[in-house]
Design a protein around this motif. Structure first.
Motif, PDB file in Angstrom:
ATOM      1  N   LYS A 107     -20.807  -8.357  15.853  1.00  0.00           N
ATOM      2  CA  LYS A 107     -20.186  -7.445  16.827  1.00  0.00           C
ATOM      3  C   LYS A 107     -18.895  -8.062  17.360  1.00  0.00           C
ATOM      4  O   LYS A 107     -17.962  -7.331  17.686  1.00  0.00           O
ATOM      5  CB  LYS A 107     -21.142  -7.177  17.988  1.00  0.00           C
ATOM      6  CG  LYS A 107     -22.481  -6.623  17.548  1.00  0.00           C
ATOM      7  CD  LYS A 107     -22.664  -5.182  17.928  1.00  0.00           C
ATOM      8  CE  LYS A 107     -24.060  -4.692  17.627  1.00  0.00           C
ATOM      9  NZ  LYS A 107     -24.134  -3.415  16.944  1.00  0.00           N
ATOM     10  N   ALA A 122     -14.473   0.305  24.026  1.00  0.00           N
ATOM     11  CA  ALA A 122     -14.749  -0.183  25.376  1.00  0.00           C
ATOM     12  C   ALA A 122     -14.184  -1.591  25.528  1.00  0.00           C
ATOM     13  O   ALA A 122     -14.219  -2.382  24.584  1.00  0.00           O
ATOM     14  CB  ALA A 122     -16.253  -0.205  25.613  1.00  0.00           C
ATOM     15  N   LYS A 149     -24.502  -7.038  23.958  1.00  0.00           N
ATOM     16  CA  LYS A 149     -24.807  -6.896  22.531  1.00  0.00           C
ATOM     17  C   LYS A 149     -24.946  -8.264  21.868  1.00  0.00           C
ATOM     18  O   LYS A 149     -24.014  -9.072  21.932  1.00  0.00           O
ATOM     19  CB  LYS A 149     -23.683  -6.132  21.813  1.00  0.00           C
ATOM     20  CG  LYS A 149     -23.476  -4.734  22.365  1.00  0.00           C
ATOM     21  CD  LYS A 149     -22.413  -3.965  21.593  1.00  0.00           C
ATOM     22  CE  LYS A 149     -22.428  -2.504  22.020  1.00  0.00           C
ATOM     23  NZ  LYS A 149     -21.483  -1.688  21.263  1.00  0.00           N
ATOM     24  N   VAL A 159     -28.965  -4.397  21.416  1.00  0.00           N
ATOM     25  CA  VAL A 159     -28.085  -3.848  22.458  1.00  0.00           C
ATOM     26  C   VAL A 159     -28.905  -3.556  23.712  1.00  0.00           C
ATOM     27  O   VAL A 159     -29.923  -2.869  23.642  1.00  0.00           O
ATOM     28  CB  VAL A 159     -27.389  -2.565  21.975  1.00  0.00           C
ATOM     29  CG1 VAL A 159     -26.571  -1.927  23.097  1.00  0.00           C
ATOM     30  CG2 VAL A 159     -26.487  -2.865  20.783  1.00  0.00           C
ATOM     31  N   ILE A 161     -28.726  -2.195  27.778  1.00  0.00           N
ATOM     32  CA  ILE A 161     -27.908  -1.528  28.792  1.00  0.00           C
ATOM     33  C   ILE A 161     -28.518  -1.857  30.148  1.00  0.00           C
ATOM     34  O   ILE A 161     -29.662  -1.501  30.415  1.00  0.00           O
ATOM     35  CB  ILE A 161     -27.827  -0.015  28.497  1.00  0.00           C
ATOM     36  CG1 ILE A 161     -27.106   0.123  27.144  1.00  0.00           C
ATOM     37  CG2 ILE A 161     -27.096   0.729  29.620  1.00  0.00           C
ATOM     38  CD1 ILE A 161     -26.901   1.493  26.631  1.00  0.00           C
ATOM     39  N   GLU A 191     -19.839  -5.694  27.331  1.00  0.00           N
ATOM     40  CA  GLU A 191     -18.977  -4.541  27.119  1.00  0.00           C
ATOM     41  C   GLU A 191     -19.119  -3.510  28.229  1.00  0.00           C
ATOM     42  O   GLU A 191     -20.199  -3.311  28.776  1.00  0.00           O
ATOM     43  CB  GLU A 191     -19.395  -3.923  25.777  1.00  0.00           C
ATOM     44  CG  GLU A 191     -18.507  -2.857  25.270  1.00  0.00           C
ATOM     45  CD  GLU A 191     -18.902  -2.475  23.841  1.00  0.00           C
ATOM     46  OE1 GLU A 191     -18.712  -3.285  22.915  1.00  0.00           O
ATOM     47  OE2 GLU A 191     -19.411  -1.364  23.672  1.00  0.00           O
ATOM     48  N   GLN A 192     -18.016  -2.834  28.494  1.00  0.00           N
ATOM     49  CA  GLN A 192     -18.014  -1.733  29.440  1.00  0.00           C
ATOM     50  C   GLN A 192     -18.837  -0.567  28.888  1.00  0.00           C
ATOM     51  O   GLN A 192     -18.814  -0.322  27.683  1.00  0.00           O
ATOM     52  CB  GLN A 192     -16.581  -1.242  29.576  1.00  0.00           C
ATOM     53  CG  GLN A 192     -16.128  -1.081  30.977  1.00  0.00           C
ATOM     54  CD  GLN A 192     -14.627  -0.893  31.029  1.00  0.00           C
ATOM     55  OE1 GLN A 192     -13.993  -0.457  30.070  1.00  0.00           O
ATOM     56  NE2 GLN A 192     -14.064  -1.229  32.158  1.00  0.00           N
ATOM     57  N   LEU A 194     -19.572   3.199  28.044  1.00  0.00           N
ATOM     58  CA  LEU A 194     -18.792   4.408  27.771  1.00  0.00           C
ATOM     59  C   LEU A 194     -19.641   5.630  28.096  1.00  0.00           C
ATOM     60  O   LEU A 194     -20.774   5.744  27.632  1.00  0.00           O
ATOM     61  CB  LEU A 194     -18.398   4.472  26.293  1.00  0.00           C
ATOM     62  CG  LEU A 194     -17.452   3.398  25.766  1.00  0.00           C
ATOM     63  CD1 LEU A 194     -17.385   3.449  24.252  1.00  0.00           C
ATOM     64  CD2 LEU A 194     -16.057   3.590  26.356  1.00  0.00           C
ATOM     65  N   GLU A 198     -22.585  10.873  21.949  1.00  0.00           N
ATOM     66  CA  GLU A 198     -22.436  10.069  20.735  1.00  0.00           C
ATOM     67  C   GLU A 198     -22.473  10.905  19.476  1.00  0.00           C
ATOM     68  O   GLU A 198     -23.188  11.913  19.407  1.00  0.00           O
ATOM     69  CB  GLU A 198     -23.637   9.127  20.657  1.00  0.00           C
ATOM     70  CG  GLU A 198     -23.308   7.712  20.967  1.00  0.00           C
ATOM     71  CD  GLU A 198     -24.535   6.837  20.853  1.00  0.00           C
ATOM     72  OE1 GLU A 198     -25.358   6.875  21.777  1.00  0.00           O
ATOM     73  OE2 GLU A 198     -24.660   6.142  19.827  1.00  0.00           O
ATOM     74  N   MET A 279     -18.202   7.465  20.613  1.00  0.00           N
ATOM     75  CA  MET A 279     -18.515   8.201  21.827  1.00  0.00           C
ATOM     76  C   MET A 279     -17.386   9.203  22.025  1.00  0.00           C
ATOM     77  O   MET A 279     -16.204   8.835  21.925  1.00  0.00           O
ATOM     78  CB  MET A 279     -18.586   7.231  23.010  1.00  0.00           C
ATOM     79  CG  MET A 279     -19.259   7.786  24.218  1.00  0.00           C
ATOM     80  SD  MET A 279     -21.044   7.997  23.993  1.00  0.00           S
ATOM     81  CE  MET A 279     -21.691   6.403  24.466  1.00  0.00           C
TER      82      MET A 279
HETATM   83  P1  AMP Z   1     -25.733  -0.223  18.431  1.00  0.00           P
HETATM   84  O1  AMP Z   1     -26.899  -1.122  18.135  1.00  0.00           O
HETATM   85  O2  AMP Z   1     -24.413  -0.890  18.489  1.00  0.00           O
HETATM   86  O3  AMP Z   1     -25.839   1.029  17.614  1.00  0.00           O
HETATM   87  O4  AMP Z   1     -25.947   0.305  19.904  1.00  0.00           O
HETATM   88  C1  AMP Z   1     -27.111   0.985  20.220  1.00  0.00           C
HETATM   89  C2  AMP Z   1     -26.803   2.096  21.168  1.00  0.00           C
HETATM   90  O5  AMP Z   1     -26.374   1.584  22.413  1.00  0.00           O
HETATM   91  C3  AMP Z   1     -25.687   3.002  20.726  1.00  0.00           C
HETATM   92  O6  AMP Z   1     -26.103   3.935  19.798  1.00  0.00           O
HETATM   93  C4  AMP Z   1     -25.281   3.618  22.058  1.00  0.00           C
HETATM   94  O7  AMP Z   1     -26.183   4.645  22.398  1.00  0.00           O
HETATM   95  C5  AMP Z   1     -25.482   2.484  23.021  1.00  0.00           C
HETATM   96  N1  AMP Z   1     -24.206   1.825  23.293  1.00  0.00           N
HETATM   97  C6  AMP Z   1     -23.657   0.790  22.616  1.00  0.00           C
HETATM   98  N2  AMP Z   1     -22.473   0.439  23.158  1.00  0.00           N
HETATM   99  C7  AMP Z   1     -22.266   1.260  24.207  1.00  0.00           C
HETATM  100  C8  AMP Z   1     -21.239   1.401  25.178  1.00  0.00           C
HETATM  101  N3  AMP Z   1     -20.174   0.588  25.217  1.00  0.00           N
HETATM  102  N4  AMP Z   1     -21.363   2.382  26.092  1.00  0.00           N
HETATM  103  C9  AMP Z   1     -22.437   3.195  26.104  1.00  0.00           C
HETATM  104  N5  AMP Z   1     -23.448   3.108  25.240  1.00  0.00           N
HETATM  105  C10 AMP Z   1     -23.367   2.152  24.282  1.00  0.00           C
END
Ligand code: AMP
Ligand code: GLY
Length: 424
Positions: A107, A122, A149, A159, A161, A191-192, A194, A198, A279
């Motif tokens: 990442k 972001a 992440k 990931v 939140i 990360e910020q 968003l 999606e 997003m």
């Molecule tokens: P990923 O494993 O990178 O697919 O992230 C898993 C999920 O986390 C994504 O599908 C988004 O729903 C959420 N996510 C990741 N990054 C962000 C972000 N900067 N802002 C909001 N939601 C995020």
């Protein structure tokens, strides 16, 4: 030409279904495949990370092209392995080399790539154990919620939140010092968050030219109304109703073109699929992540809408003349409902006999976690089947896929009945 698909999920079933329809497809092999892929080709008992085993399979079966489904062998360098081998170097692999696969495998690498190429994303910073104190300071400045992440591959779980700074601090400590996600979290991207809706856009590239495949939206949570734990994906629809022509133009100009140009300028060869997780923030696209492969269960919906010969397109990728190939996309709508095992995404039931597939009326049944036990089809994985229907409109596609899923039975069977209905 003889083709080998690596993988065993619904995505690989959809690839096998589509490739087997091409007049250019000779013998089709799937390694390891599942009970469903065996209908379209020959399953080979070789695992996707067993490069030596794959080499033998390619040589014995005179394979002319390899399509890699999942990310792991790509991140581990299967394409590089082929290029470095005297006997394999002329067998094209669809999927990037190790360096390009870093777009998904790290990442931190992918965020730096976005920054270098002015791709909207972001704001973020990356921290290690040595810079954790700076990490704490950064957490306090970026607003809530905070996204953490794990840098490396973490089977879709890396990931987090966090709703408060205190929670984010605790998680950052666990990731960096307690190896919450093992080696994958030895670096953490902070990360910020968003705010938006999606969706995913898929691109096929030969490293120079590109084709934009249909966009899709997937549903990750186990429960109806997008509640409960995250899963590998419970369903998908394509196209995405809120991705207007104008929005997709922005995606091409602001994200796809800079991505392809960035790869070229940085000397990163890339032959394969690029999964662009986005997003939609008030009509503007922001990158969430790249994956170096197609999505699952997005592929099941996307593939049903590709009318062109996929073997021809993959040949274009291999030969570097993708610009001369035609991509025709159906105007119809595809919906996929994923049927999972009881207990999934936690500990789940296995070895249950599946019945009723013959009662499905107007959907494709793509197998994922299934195997053949004599005459019986049994469950082996968390995601068992993907039921995909292609219809004139979203409502009909959703209804048909959901109705057809109800015609199938196995002990503990579960699927979401609300996939895509939020988009109507
Ligand atoms: P990923 O494993 O990178 O697919 O992230 C898993 C999920 O986390 C994504 O599908 C988004 O729903 C959420 N996510 C990741 N990054 C962000 C972000 N900067 N802002 C909001 N939601 C995020
Ligand atoms: N459906 C999300 C993924 O394949 O990563």
């Amino acid at each position: 030409m003889n083709i080998l698909i690596l993988g065993s999920g619904g995505r690989e079933s959809a690839f096998a279904w589509k490739l087997s329809q091409s007049p250019k497809c000779g013998q089709l092999f799937i390694a390891p495949g599942n009970a469903g892929t065996g209908q379209y080709g020959t399953n080979l008992n070789v695992k996707v990370n067993d490069f030596e085993g794959i080499k033998q399979a390619v040589l014995i079966n005179k394979v002319d092209l390899v399509l890699v489904g999942p990310e792991e062998p790509l991140v581990k360098g299967i394409h590089d392995f082929f290029l470095a081998d005297e006997q394999l170097k002329d067998v094209p692999v669809i999927g990037p080399q190790r360096e390009g696969a870093q777009l998904e495998g790290s990442k931190d690498f992918s965020k730096q790539f976005m920054v270098r190429n002015n791709i909207p994303a972001a704001a973020s910073k990356t921290f290690t154990r040595d810079t954790m104190q700076e990490g704490f300071e950064y957490l306090a400045t970026i607003g809530l919620p905070i996204v953490l992440k794990a840098d490396g591959l973490a089977a879709g779980k890396g990931v987090l939140i966090c709703l408060t700074v205190v929670e984010a601090q605790q998680e950052l400590i666990e990731m960096l010092t307690d190896a919450k996600f093992g080696e994958a979290s030895s670096k953490v991207v902070v990360e910020q968050f968003l705010q938006g809706i999606e969706l995913s856009v898929f691109v096929l590239s030969d490293g120079n030219n590109y084709k934009i495949l249909p966009s899709a939206k997937d549903y990750k949570r186990i429960g109806e109304g997008d509640t409960g734990l995250n899963t590998g994906g419970m369903g998908s629809v394509s196209p995405v109703p809120f991705a207007s022509e104008e929005f997709l133009q922005k995606v091409e100009q602001r994200i796809i073109i800079p991505t392809i140009n960035g790869l070229k300028q940085e000397g990163i060869p890339y032959k394969g699929f690029i999964f662009i997780g986005l997003m939609n923030c008030g009509g503007d696209p922001y990158m969430i992540e790249y994956n170096c492969r197609m999505g699952d269960p997005e592929t099941e919906s996307v593939i049903m809408r590709i009318e062109s010969d996929l073997v021809d397109l993959l040949q274009g990728v291999a030969e570097g003349n993708l610009d001369e190939k035609e991509l025709i996309i159906s105007g119809k709508v595809a919906a996929t409902v994923v049927m999972v095992a009881g207990g999934y995404p936690g500990e789940y039931l296995k070895d249950k006999t599946i019945t009723g597939i013959e009662n499905v009326r107007d959907s494709q049944v793509f197998h994922a976690g299934t195997y053949l036990d004599g005459e019986n089809i049994k469950t082996s994985g968390g995601r068992v089947l993907a039921i995909t229907s292609l219809q004139d409109n979203l409502f009909d596609a959703l209804q048909q896929a959901t109705a057809d899923a109800s015609r199938i039975y196995y002990d503990g069977m579960y699927f979401r009945k609300d996939i895509g209905f939020d988009l109507l």
